[in-house]
Design a protein around this motif. Structure first.
Motif, PDB file in Angstrom:
ATOM      1  N   ARG A 206      -0.351  10.479  -6.078  1.00  0.00           N
ATOM      2  CA  ARG A 206      -0.452   9.110  -6.440  1.00  0.00           C
ATOM      3  C   ARG A 206       0.611   8.509  -7.108  1.00  0.00           C
ATOM      4  NH1 ARG A 206      -5.407   6.612  -7.120  1.00  0.00           N
ATOM      5  NH2 ARG A 206      -5.666   4.772  -8.662  1.00  0.00           N
ATOM      6  N   GLU A 207       1.294   9.111  -8.213  1.00  0.00           N
ATOM      7  CA  GLU A 207       2.048   8.360  -8.951  1.00  0.00           C
ATOM      8  C   GLU A 207       3.530   8.337  -8.289  1.00  0.00           C
ATOM      9  OE1 GLU A 207       3.038   9.589 -12.878  1.00  0.00           O
ATOM     10  OE2 GLU A 207       1.072   9.724 -13.421  1.00  0.00           O
TER      11      GLU A 207
ATOM     12  N   THR B 247      -0.323   0.144  -9.947  1.00  0.00           N
ATOM     13  CA  THR B 247       0.765   0.582 -10.204  1.00  0.00           C
ATOM     14  C   THR B 247       1.382  -0.245 -11.258  1.00  0.00           C
ATOM     15  OG1 THR B 247       1.463   0.971  -7.929  1.00  0.00           O
ATOM     16  CG2 THR B 247       3.337   0.571  -9.235  1.00  0.00           C
TER      17      THR B 247
ATOM     18  N   GLN C 159       3.134   5.424  -6.016  1.00  0.00           N
ATOM     19  CA  GLN C 159       3.332   4.049  -6.706  1.00  0.00           C
ATOM     20  C   GLN C 159       4.754   3.794  -7.074  1.00  0.00           C
ATOM     21  OE1 GLN C 159       0.751   5.047 -10.056  1.00  0.00           O
ATOM     22  NE2 GLN C 159      -1.055   3.798  -9.455  1.00  0.00           N
TER      23      GLN C 159
ATOM     24  N   MET D 269      -2.312   1.244  -5.301  1.00  0.00           N
ATOM     25  CA  MET D 269      -1.527   0.288  -5.354  1.00  0.00           C
ATOM     26  C   MET D 269      -1.441  -0.875  -6.212  1.00  0.00           C
ATOM     27  SD  MET D 269      -0.463  -0.493  -1.214  1.00  0.00           S
ATOM     28  CE  MET D 269      -1.988  -0.764  -0.388  1.00  0.00           C
TER      29      MET D 269
ATOM     30  N   CYS E 291       4.977   4.165   1.346  1.00  0.00           N
ATOM     31  CA  CYS E 291       3.983   4.497   0.269  1.00  0.00           C
ATOM     32  C   CYS E 291       2.666   5.177   0.660  1.00  0.00           C
ATOM     33  CB  CYS E 291       3.704   3.192  -0.628  1.00  0.00           C
ATOM     34  SG  CYS E 291       2.332   3.422  -1.613  1.00  0.00           S
TER      35      CYS E 291
END
Length: 340
Positions: free
Chosen positions: A312-313, A58, A316, A55, A300
């Protein structure tokens, strides 16, 4: 103005800068375990670090997030390459904050009511947190609405503890966020929520005044005036916005640096919608922004948990979208078109 006074005012204003709010990732060990259990992830220190660092790293998060509230474990953690999470935040322009209360415990002599503990040794803990890079802190009190409660004693005990905590924070050069949360749990109506919230805030500001707390260097984390979660006929967005603003105008001095709302069980879009409606009402004596936990993280977390490496992305991007939506709401510029 003394250097400390100026520093506190500067940090408080940065926390409620236009279009920015606070990310609450200060879940205690028990709370984060519940969140992780709900998405099938084991609550290990490595997993907690992976999730929270995902987080905080990001890209562009600092455009909409002014600060993040951390748990004791998190403020001390480092990435595998030795970078501390605090320096990761500083690079992103996000102020590090710390939860310092020790939790709401049963209040002796008062059934179903709680008082927050954690004042013992707080001066020393704050000095250490300042060394670790904390610029602000948070203390949460819990006020329950029910049959014959809250009692005056419960409101006063929590207001007194919040004020003592705030005074110690300012002594340490740390901006206090005071959070007297009036819980949504129950079947109470909007008027009851209004009356309890107003009484709680009035008691709090009397105590802050008595304890010589400087309001320009303090942020209020308030619950919205909202119908109980089990109420039959729940108030709509405009009603909630108007009642909340009226309540704040009645009880919160204009000198207060800003008001950030907790989501308190509202879903993601509902929390954004209410904040936006308040800011569309026009100029207020203080900025109205957000300090959301679940309402920023829920989607998220779900996405990340499905596949922490591969997603992950994507996780984010979901967090960034929610942060941007709430940033717009803090300006009164959110719309359903933007949301979708």
């Amino acid at each position: 103005m003394t250097d400390r006074y100026e520093q506190l005012v500067e940090i408080a204003q940065a926390l409620v800068a236009p279009g920015k709010g606070i990310l609450a990732i200060d879940e205690s060990g028990g709370t984060i375990k519940k969140r992780f259990d709900s998405v099938g992830v084991e609550s290990t220190e490595a997993n907690r670090l992976d999730y929270r660092s995902m987080m905080l790293s990001t890209e562009g998060l600092g455009t909409h997030i002014s600060g993040a509230i951390l748990f004791d474990e998190t403020i001390r953690q480092q990435l595998p390459d030795g970078t501390s999470l605090v320096s990761l935040m500083e690079q992103a322009g996000i102020l590090p904050g710390i939860k310092v209360d020790k939790g709401a415990k049963a209040m002796a002599g008062f059934e179903d009511e709680k008082v927050t503990e954690g004042l013992d040794g707080l001066r020393e803990r704050l000095a250490e947190y300042a060394e670790l890079g904390a610029k602000f802190a948070k203390w949460r009190a819990v006020i329950t609405i029910g049959d014959e409660i809250p009692s005056r004693a419960c409101i006063d005990a929590n207001a007194h503890a919040l004020a003592r905590y705030a005074a110690l924070c300012q002594e340490a050069g740390i901006v206090p966020i005071v959070e007297p949360e009036v819980l949504m749990d129950g079947d109470h109506d909007l008027d009851t929520s209004f009356d309890v919230t107003e009484a709680t805030l009035k008691a709090l500001f009397v105590q802050l005044y008595e304890q010589n707390v400087m309001l320009e260097g303090l942020v209020l984390k308030a619950s919205m005036v909202i119908s109980g979660s089990e109420a039959q006929d729940r108030a709509g967005v405009e009603e909630v916005a108007e009642a909340t603003v009226d309540c704040l105008l009645n009880a919160v001095p204009a000198a207060t640096a800003g008001v950030v709302f907790l989501s308190g069980g509202q879903d993601d879009v509902e929390a954004t919608c209410h904040l936006d409606a308040m800011n569309k009402m026009g100029d207020m004596p203080w900025p109205l922004s957000f300090s959301y936990g679940r309402a920023l993280q829920a989607e998220c977390l779900k996405t990340w948990a499905a596949d922490p490496k591969a997603n992950r992305e994507k996780a984010q991007q979901i967090l960034l979208h929610r942060a941007r939506m709430n940033g717009l709401a803090a300006l009164g510029e959110w719309s359903e078109e933007e949301e979708n």
